[in-house]
Each structure stands twice: as structure tokens, then as C-alpha cells.
Design a protein around this motif. Structure first.
Motif, mmCIF file in Angstrom:
data_model
loop_
_atom_site.group_PDB
_atom_site.id
_atom_site.type_symbol
_atom_site.label_atom_id
_atom_site.label_comp_id
_atom_site.label_asym_id
_atom_site.label_seq_id
_atom_site.Cartn_x
_atom_site.Cartn_y
_atom_site.Cartn_z
ATOM 1 N N LEU A 146 0.837 -1.196 0.000
ATOM 2 C CA LEU A 146 0.000 0.000 0.000
ATOM 3 C C LEU A 146 0.871 1.244 0.000
ATOM 4 C CD1 LEU A 146 -2.860 1.211 0.267
ATOM 5 C CD2 LEU A 146 -2.545 1.109 2.736
ATOM 6 N N SER A 147 0.532 2.219 -0.798
ATOM 7 C CA SER A 147 1.276 3.465 -0.830
ATOM 8 C C SER A 147 0.822 4.367 0.290
ATOM 9 C CB SER A 147 1.060 4.182 -2.166
ATOM 10 O OG SER A 147 1.559 5.495 -2.096
ATOM 11 N N SER A 187 5.271 -1.340 0.695
ATOM 12 C CA SER A 187 5.458 -2.394 1.690
ATOM 13 C C SER A 187 5.588 -3.734 0.964
ATOM 14 C CB SER A 187 4.259 -2.400 2.654
ATOM 15 O OG SER A 187 4.347 -3.462 3.562
ATOM 16 N N ILE A 188 6.813 -4.046 0.496
ATOM 17 C CA ILE A 188 7.024 -5.185 -0.402
ATOM 18 C C ILE A 188 7.977 -6.228 0.164
ATOM 19 C CG2 ILE A 188 6.497 -3.871 -2.490
ATOM 20 C CD1 ILE A 188 9.513 -3.539 -2.920
ATOM 21 N N GLY A 222 10.289 -1.446 1.033
ATOM 22 C CA GLY A 222 10.929 -2.530 1.750
ATOM 23 C C GLY A 222 10.053 -3.194 2.778
ATOM 24 N N ALA A 223 10.598 -3.360 3.966
ATOM 25 C CA ALA A 223 10.045 -4.218 5.015
ATOM 26 C C ALA A 223 8.579 -3.944 5.300
ATOM 27 C CB ALA A 223 10.871 -4.044 6.289
ATOM 28 N N THR A 224 7.803 -5.036 5.446
ATOM 29 C CA THR A 224 6.413 -4.900 5.888
ATOM 30 C C THR A 224 6.331 -4.777 7.406
ATOM 31 O OG1 THR A 224 6.024 -7.298 6.061
ATOM 32 C CG2 THR A 224 5.631 -6.278 3.924
ATOM 33 N N PHE A 225 7.365 -5.257 8.096
ATOM 34 C CA PHE A 225 7.414 -5.215 9.567
ATOM 35 C C PHE A 225 7.107 -3.819 10.118
ATOM 36 C CE2 PHE A 225 9.697 -4.643 13.520
ATOM 37 C CZ PHE A 225 9.632 -5.852 14.208
ATOM 38 N N PRO A 226 7.776 -2.744 9.625
ATOM 39 C CA PRO A 226 7.534 -1.406 10.202
ATOM 40 C C PRO A 226 6.443 -0.623 9.497
ATOM 41 C CG PRO A 226 9.376 -1.273 8.712
ATOM 42 C CD PRO A 226 8.898 -2.715 8.667
ATOM 43 N N PHE A 227 5.767 -1.223 8.500
ATOM 44 C CA PHE A 227 4.811 -0.445 7.720
ATOM 45 C C PHE A 227 3.753 0.261 8.565
ATOM 46 C CE2 PHE A 227 0.590 -0.379 5.653
ATOM 47 C CZ PHE A 227 0.816 0.671 4.783
#
Length: 344
Positions: free
Chosen positions: A14-15, A61-62, A34-39
Motif C-alpha cells: 500500500l502506498s 510495503s514489499i 521494503g520491510a512490511t514489519f515497520p509499515f
């Protein structure tokens, strides 16, 4: 407001630029991936930052591997990864790396009749479950850790990341630390060959969370915010001190206490299985990658302004989403020791 915002987490890639359209941008949006962890926290920070400054954040978030690829391809101003690059890689690429937030990875599961943190588990038993050596929830090893609990005669389905992932790196780093067999046969990495015969993959923390929710008997691993906000049951895990602890900002902070961030080039310190009576054993930091000689100096400066603002103003927001903000002493060191290497 918080509940409404967190619904956005369900959409992968998601942007963040879609948040906060009530303000017209006064400058080009910042680009990152990058990381989805901190999205969840980057999105929350971005919403508040855009409201104050008019500058948006377009964050894809990729997954950590995707973020590393995109920053190396110079298609974004910063990359985000939970699997830190080595000092040699950073030197070769001409990049710097610094932590932005601390959180934890948690084992989640789908069994009826069990509440959050009610099931207790150890690292070695988790390793056997993810190796496919423990295949049923009524296995004696699980029962022995949970006296008085009755587990169903239900097959275990392992849910893992299908994409290259810093969350996977952190998870497999932990399993390697607590299980020699895992370390010798599977090892750690952003992607590994999953040995359990009954296993399915999902893209991003979002995909793993969704697959666990829809698969009876599933076990998986996600960043804590995804488990808590989607109300997915998580386990209490035995830490290095022998105590069964639940994930939250206090146990993540306990794991981060005493970390010597500059003991490793690029600050890429592993936080798994730390000492401490209250430490969560699968804690991690999420890192930002930037070029020392950026192709677009103006956009690089905007990235630094964003994280400078987040470090100063985003601590409460981080705690609300059960992350641990970096202490002021560390963010000051990042400004003087890391950001000083970036051309302004």
C-alpha cells in the motif's frame, strides 16, 4: 481513529502517499520501499508528517529483499530492511544503515478455545514444528508445556513468508540460535527452504496473517502489530532466562536494553534470544538504507528530515502501535555518526 487507520494494514504494497490528502504537498513526496514489519508505524508517522509539512511518503510495503533491490536500483530514496546488510555490503554499495524502530516477531496460531498468550512454547519445540517433526497439536511435547490444557487432534499447517523477508531472517535467526538441528539443516536467511511437508506461503506480514486466520490448525510468524490488531492468538515464548513472556513494548524494550549498536558495522546487531528476565526472545530492529552520495540530494535530505521528525515526535505513536522507539541518546548518535556521512 486508530481502528480505522489500522484497516489499511491488510493491503500489501500500500502506498502511504494515499494517507492525508487534505493537505496539498509543498514538495515532491519521499519514496521508499521494503520491510512490511515497520509499515504500520511508517504509515502512522507519514500521516502526521504530511499534516504538518505537506510532504508525503510513498512507501511500498514489499518485503525487505524488495527494499534492498529497489535501493540498489536507485528507484527509491531509501530502502527498509529487517535483515541488515553487512559492513562489507554497505561499503561496496556506498550506503549507510541505521535502525529506525524496534519491535518483535511473534508465533501466531489458529486453534479454537485459546486466548492471546495462553499457549506456552519453547524455541526448540517451535523449531520442531516448523521442521515438520511435530505434526499435530496434541503432541506430548506441546502438552508438557501446557499442563491443564487440552489440545485437539488437529494437524499443524506451517505458514511462512513466500517473499524475501527480514521477518523471516529474524525468525530463522532465532530458530538457529535455539536449535542446533535447525541451524545445521535449514539455517537463517531472508528466504529459506521450508522443510515441513504441510506448509503454505504468504506475501508480507499481511499475507501470513491472512493465511493463519483462514487455516484451521495453522502456525505462523508475524510482526506483533499485525497479530494484535487483527486479533490473531499469539504464544508466550520461553526466553533465555527460562521465563515464559508475552510480546509487548515492555518485553521488546527489555530485549533492546544494553545493545551495543556500534559494535557491528552498519549497526546490524542481532537481538534474538537476549539475556534478561523479561526479554522477548524474538526481538528485532528495522533498518533504513541510504546512499552516501545520493543521486537526488534534495530528496535524500527530505528523507533525513522525515526520520529526524519521527525520532523527535513519533515516540507516542510508536508505543500506541506496540513498537519501541529508539532512545534519544541513540538517535543523537545516528545523527552525528551516520547521517554525517550522507552528502547534504
Amino acid at each position: 481513529m486508530k481502528r480505522t487507520f489500522l484497516k489499511t494494514i491488510a493491503a500489501a504494497a500500500l502506498s502511504v502517499a494515499t494517507i492525508g490528502f487534505s493537505h496539498v504537498a509543498m514538495a515532491a513526496d519521499i519514496t521508499g520501499a521494503g520491510a512490511t514489519f515497520p509499515f504500520p508505524i511508517y504509515a502512522k508517522w507519514a500521516e502526521a508528517y504530511k499534516a504538518q509539512t505537506g510532504v508525503g511518503l510513498n512507501y511500498q510495503s514489499i518485503g525487505s529483499s524488495g527494499g534492498i533491490r529497489q535501493i540498489r536500483a536507485k528507484t527509491v530514496a531509501f530502502g527498509a530492511t529487517d535483515a541488515p546488510l553487512s559492513g562489507e555490503e554497505l561499503e561496496r554499495d556506498g550506503m549507510v544503515q541505521f535502525p529506525a524502530i524496534i519491535g518483535g516477531t511473534v508465533p501466531v496460531f489458529n486453534l479454537q478455545g485459546f486466548a492471546q498468550g495462553e499457549v506456552r512454547i519453547t524455541g526448540p519445540v517451535l523449531a520442531e514444528m516448523f521442521m515438520g517433526k511435530i505434526t499435530n497439536w496434541n503432541d506430548p511435547k506441546i502438552a508438557a508445556l501446557n499442563p491443564g490444557k487440552t489440545f485437539p487432534n488437529q494437524a499443524i499447517t506451517v505458514v511462512h513468508r513466500a517473499d524475501g523477508s527480514g521477518t523471516t531472517f529474524n525468525w530463522t535467526d532465532y530458530l538457529s540460535a535455539v536449535s542446533k538441528e535447525w541451524a545445521d539443516t535449514v539455517g537463517k536467511g531472508a528466504s529459506v527452504k521450508w522443510p515441513a511437508p504441510s506448509s503454505i506461503g504468504g506475501r508480507g506480514n499481511e499475507g501470513v496473517a491472512a493465511n493463519v486466520q483462514r487455516t484451521r490448525g495453522a502456525i505462523g510468524y508475524v510482526e506483533y502489530a499485525y497479530a494484535k490488531k487483527n486479533n490473531i492468538p499469539y504464544m508466550a515464548v520461553q526466553n533465555a532466562a527460562g521465563n515464559f513472556v508475552r510480546p509487548d513494548e515492555t518485553t521488546f524494550a527489555a530485549a533492546a536494553a544494553g545493545v551495543d549498536w556500534f559494535s557491528v558495522p552498519g549497526m546490524g546487531v542481532s537481538m534474538v534470544n537476549p539475556q534478561g528476565a523479561n526479554s522477548w526472545p524474538i526481538s528485532t530492529a528495522s533498518f533504513i538504507l541510504m546512499y552516501k552520495e545520493p543521486a537526488n540530494v534534495a530528496e535524500s535530505n527530505e528523507v533525513l528530515k522525515f526520520f529526524d521528525w519521527a525520532f523527535k515526535n513519533g515516540q507516542k505513536m510508536a508505543l500506541e502501535l506496540d513498537y519501541v522507539p529508539l532512545p534519544d541518546s541513540l538517535t543523537n548518535d545516528i545523527r552525528t555518526k551516520v547521517w554525517s556521512q550522507i552528502k547534504r
